[in-house]
Design a protein around this motif. Sequence first.
Motif, PDB file in Angstrom:
ATOM      1  N   ASN A 175       0.512   4.130  -2.755  1.00 53.92           N
ATOM      2  CA  ASN A 175       0.218   5.508  -2.443  1.00 53.92           C
ATOM      3  C   ASN A 175       1.205   6.557  -3.082  1.00 53.92           C
ATOM      4  O   ASN A 175       0.934   7.531  -3.638  1.00 53.92           O
ATOM      5  N   LYS A 195      -5.792  -6.527   0.980  1.00 58.08           N
ATOM      6  CA  LYS A 195      -6.112  -5.477   1.590  1.00 58.08           C
ATOM      7  C   LYS A 195      -5.249  -5.233   2.717  1.00 58.08           C
ATOM      8  O   LYS A 195      -4.740  -4.043   3.272  1.00 58.08           O
ATOM      9  N   LEU A 208      -4.366   4.913   0.536  1.00 53.57           N
ATOM     10  CA  LEU A 208      -4.678   3.347   1.283  1.00 53.57           C
ATOM     11  C   LEU A 208      -3.872   3.494   2.744  1.00 53.57           C
ATOM     12  O   LEU A 208      -3.120   4.191   2.922  1.00 53.57           O
ATOM     13  N   ASN A 209      -4.303   2.508   3.403  1.00 54.19           N
ATOM     14  CA  ASN A 209      -3.690   2.464   4.934  1.00 54.19           C
ATOM     15  C   ASN A 209      -2.553   1.659   4.794  1.00 54.19           C
ATOM     16  O   ASN A 209      -2.577   0.589   4.162  1.00 54.19           O
ATOM     17  N   LEU A 261      -8.571  -5.712  -1.449  1.00 51.18           N
ATOM     18  CA  LEU A 261      -8.396  -4.332  -1.673  1.00 51.18           C
ATOM     19  C   LEU A 261      -8.806  -3.834  -3.050  1.00 51.18           C
ATOM     20  O   LEU A 261      -9.572  -3.186  -3.339  1.00 51.18           O
ATOM     21  N   VAL A 289      -7.882   5.878  -7.249  1.00 47.14           N
ATOM     22  CA  VAL A 289      -7.709   5.158  -6.056  1.00 47.14           C
ATOM     23  C   VAL A 289      -7.330   6.039  -4.974  1.00 47.14           C
ATOM     24  O   VAL A 289      -6.444   6.790  -5.045  1.00 47.14           O
ATOM     25  N   ASN A 332       0.733  -1.337   0.000  1.00 46.69           N
ATOM     26  CA  ASN A 332      -0.006  -0.030   0.108  1.00 46.69           C
ATOM     27  C   ASN A 332       0.775   1.355  -0.025  1.00 46.69           C
ATOM     28  O   ASN A 332       0.400   2.468  -0.552  1.00 46.69           O
TER      29      ASN A 332
END
Length: 857
Positions: A586, A630, A666-667, A647, A663, A582
């Motif tokens: 990002n 995810k 994201l965490n 995810l 998108v 993630n």
Amino acid sequence: MKSALPPKRLLLGLVVAALCTTGCGNTPAKSDAKAASNKPASQEYNPMLWPTLKSPFDHKQTAAINAKVAKLVSQMTLEQKVGQMTQAEIGFVTAEDVKKYHLGSVLEGGGSYLDGDKFASVDAWLAKLDAFYEAATDTSDGGLAIPLIWGTDSVHGHNKVIGATIFPHNVGLGATNNPELVRKIGEVTAIETMVLGKDWTFAPEISVTRNDRWGRTYEGYSEDAALVAKLGKAAVEGLQGSVKDGTFMDGTRLLATAKHYIGDGGTVDGVDRADNLATEQELIDIHAPGYFTAIESGVLSIMASHSSWQGTRMHGHQYLLTDVLKDRLGFDGFVIGDWNSHALVPGCKPDNCPASVMAGMDMFMVPEHWKSFIENTVQQVRDGVIPEARIDDAVTRILRSKYRAGIMDAPKPSARKLAGNKALFGAPEHLELARQAVRESAVLIKNNNKALPVNPGSNVLVVGSAADDIGRQSGGWTISWQGTGTTNADFPNGQSIWQGIQSHVKAAGGKVELKPKGDYSQKPDVAIMVFGEKPYAEWQGDIKTLAWQPGDHSDALLMEKLKADGIKVISVFISGRPLWLNREINASDAFIAAWLPGSQGAALADLMFSDKTGKAAYDFTGTLPLSWPKYADQYEVNVGNADYDPLFPFGYGLSYAKPGKPVPTLNADAGNALDGLVMNTPLFKGRARDPWQLFVEAEGEQVLYQSSLINGKTITLSEADQETQGDAVDVKWQGNGWGQVSLRTKDVPVKFSGHVENNSIIAFDIYRLSKAEKPVYLQLGDTSKSHKIDITMKVNAAPINEWNRLSVDVLCFEKAGLDMDYVTEALSFITDGELNIRLANIQVEPEMADKAAFRCR
């Protein structure tokens, strides 16, 4: 175990209706000899849950072949029959052996080359295959003329031979969802393999991947059984041809192998060769459909899995091999074993396994110990342990497939239709097919603010360690077994991703430079980051977490730096599976899952760049064949699961035509996902693990071991087996001078002080083949000095011809004055006398100092 498919797809009737032809319901002929049950007494099985399938072969033709086979079998001695059931490895067999022992097959293992030469020519291959063919058909000793079949792992093109077309691995082909493309790839793979005279490939892999930690994830098409069944059928018909259209084994096709039967993609924790705990209905619904379509397409061989089902090893599973596969499903080809896997059956050894014969294995892959396997099996028949009827059944199946494949009537390999036609090797139309596959397999995960396509007239910076590495983008099973030890020069018809980018930008008059570490003098308009997994194969690729670089984050840091500089970042991720990254997503304006595209990685640039009008020549069409996690510990996220929460879901994929929603951020916090992961630190297991490399050093020379033979004057080092193929090395000191085998870092020193604090040991498995005539030492070194420990007594005290585990407390080296923050030599084995040992499974193990063989506390 939770059901992995929606309720409507759990209905067996729908599965049968979808995968069976009008012949479903016909009862197939029973096996010629049925083994005693090998299932646990308490286990209840129900073969009636399985469908009955329709053979594609004409009944009259089959009857005629069966008559020929029966006549031939009646003329064979017991020794000749067992010889047909035996497959030896090229490094352990000669043409004279083939003649003497009447071998049914020879293979080239994943880590071997023709006479140790990975550059062996087409002519050299044909000469070797001709010699083996002539030996097999020589009747001067009273034997019968039965040609052998040559097995090879052409799993994404004829990937073992330099110059061949290397296609994307199956996970990428799953992303294409294009059976016609897969069929054509199978056809081209058959053609290029047959140029060398070979007639059998251990493909396709039709495993259904259920846990992405599994090291063979990329060898399967998908987590979805229906997609696997569809593409598996296409692959079989591409490799073997189709009975329906008359192309079946027409001189341009070879024997295919559906593998690994059954359930190898669903083992506990994704551990290769482990146990699948699915119910019988789940096995049918999730893991079997690919075998249904393969059988109905006429696949001539099926390979048994290394794994187990409900505690019983597949190579000893009579119920699944005989009761289900042969009797219920009606498969009348032969079952081939995997590399010494019968030895995993309780009570068995590589050269001795009547239980596996009785369970229904027909041909045994016994790479090294095949002579004693033949001797033992013959004796077991004479002693009444194995009925000769079971032997006759196995040989009948093997010969039936040889007749169907045209092997029995074919000329010697060099005289066959495609043999020696070097123009077919990496032919332009084959390379174009590979480029098409690359374009169709790439999945666009993110494209915020229309970051793609890129104007090729821009100033483009290409970064990342995988950008200009064709071996990296091709993955395992490429030239070498693990895909390691290659350079771009090993791919004369290949193009790296960097080369594709460079070509597009230069043609448009833009500026482009390759800076793997991201340094630049003039700020670029866009940075294309190419990164991802390094090559691995099967069990060596098993991982414990899906988190990408959990203790490093160097890729994310580079991308974040570029983004902080105001540079648009396009990421191309090379991998054999979805991973949790993630943070890296990002940091990317656009993110592409490229899988393992093979030798034509340059085709990815066709998708990334526009023309002068701003339109890309090709759009993204690939969709996810595996759900994207995810969370870092979301190992089993499969479409249809009751708790399905990915995810990015199965089938997801953006395109220029359908850009989808941006998108969001994201965490990137792994939370507790990595807590409690107790991980030993591997140093060597079949190959040196990053950042270490294995060297042979003697007389001032240093030679890097890269999954190939080193035949030096002082030391000979070659691949060997401990528990499985190629997980060890055989080291022989000739006794003519000092020499050592060393694990050294490639560049920067490694910090070992944490291992001292964790009470760690360095442990290794040793198999002594001879006595040490002179002192043997273990050595560890820092940037300026080293310290060695005499282990001669322990080595010579170890039982000969048996594995024994030795270990040393890491603290011993710190007490000797080494700087444990700057270790450059993790472990060396040194002597100047004669010695022959095998080494395996070298690793650092925490909290074990009190159990070390050599202690310092």
